[in-house]
Design an enzyme around this catalytic site. Sequence first.
Site, PDB file in Angstrom:
ATOM      1  CG  HIS A 224      19.780 -20.851   3.061  1.00 44.23           C
ATOM      2  ND1 HIS A 224      20.431 -19.753   2.584  1.00 44.23           N
ATOM      3  CD2 HIS A 224      20.412 -21.341   4.071  1.00 44.23           C
ATOM      4  CE1 HIS A 224      21.512 -19.401   3.322  1.00 44.23           C
ATOM      5  NE2 HIS A 224      21.698 -20.448   4.431  1.00 44.23           N
ATOM      6  CG  ASP A 252      19.626 -17.572   0.199  1.00 41.85           C
ATOM      7  OD1 ASP A 252      18.350 -17.861   0.815  1.00 41.85           O
ATOM      8  OD2 ASP A 252      20.822 -17.937   0.440  1.00 41.85           O
ATOM      9  N   GLY A 332      26.095 -20.966   9.850  1.00 45.69           N
ATOM     10  CA  GLY A 332      25.472 -20.248  11.069  1.00 45.69           C
ATOM     11  C   GLY A 332      25.768 -18.589  10.845  1.00 45.69           C
ATOM     12  CB  SER A 334      22.806 -18.667   6.405  1.00 44.29           C
ATOM     13  OG  SER A 334      23.700 -19.468   5.719  1.00 44.29           O
ATOM     14  CB  SER A 349      23.315 -16.003  -0.106  1.00 47.95           C
ATOM     15  OG  SER A 349      22.828 -17.456  -0.569  1.00 47.95           O
TER      16      SER A 349
END
Length: 380
Positions: A224, A252, A332, A334, A349
């Site tokens: 993402h 993801d 942030g 991720s 994720s």
Amino acid sequence: MRRSRLKYAGLAVLLVLGSWTAGGTGSAAATEPDPASAGVLEAMQRDLGLSKPRAEARLAAERTAMDLTPKAREAAGSAYGGSWFDAAGGRLTVGVTPDAPAATVREVRATGAAVRTVAHSARELDAAKARIDRLPAPSGVSSWHVDPVAGTVVVNVVRDRQADNDVRRFLSRAMATGPVSVQTVAAAPRTFAAGTVGGDPYYTGNVRCSIGFSVHGGFITAGHCGGQGAAVRGWDGTHVGTFQGSSFPDNDYAWVSVGSGWWTVPVVLGWGTIPDRLVRGSAEAPVGASVCRSGSTTHWHCGTVLARNETVNYSQGAVHQMTKTSVCAEPGDSGGSFISGDQAQGVTSGGWGNCSGGGETWFQPVNEILGRYGLTLHTA
């Protein structure tokens, strides 16, 4: 250099993906091989409430459990009902169905694992979950996963949405797929990308995310965070590479090729909380094992593996085969690294909550990503 990060000059965020010598010698602790380093033990004492001796013993027991898991699963055969790490007993527990022959039970025990009789095989529970995966899920349903300890598929519902008609209809259909139980959670899951903030790890467009793990030729991260073809800038604003593959939702994960003077090293950044971690493999930590996360917003935090193969129902769509943890995270983080000892586990994720009040976070398993794109993990 910003934030006194001289030793990280030329390095990509999180995973020290850049020039190891651009700022001098780098971190001497990055060559330290012991999974039970002082920093890891301190983080486990802080986040898991363990004493130092208990943290040391747990890390050793968890590594043994990682090594035993594939052997025990093979020994159980069709009677396999899942496995998990029993933190109280300090060993791997393997579920076997009631019809398992005595010889099969003996073979499982011979691996060193404890044995517990469970009502359903892993194959039966996985089949029920796969049927639920095909149902359209409303936003009030957070996620669902196979729980080998309970012997059911657990469906998680947002607490203040459980009376919604669409949630009730979904649960009614889910119950018809097989053994299903329902639990409530405090909030719906969300991804942990963030808008651009100066001085932080990597950027694509106006999004900041975190690098997961080095692979030969690049690094892996969350899907993402950027679509295929998107350009990536490092913490210093220079061009790092390009998203070569990306999948979200449904999955993801993504991988980014590295060039322009950047290269890969098998390191997870400790952010000064612990020494930087060398990555030595990707053996899967079982449910119940401890796991730690490195991210560009909240840096280093630890928790436990709560569930595997969970389907997470984000607002953008469902993501499958995720691992749920009790580790906190914030926007942030991720794409950042989940690691157990020196074994890579996956990339961050999303989740719910934050690192002030607590929460849960999911990661996409690293071995799935490597297999999907034909990548090789960069290890020490």
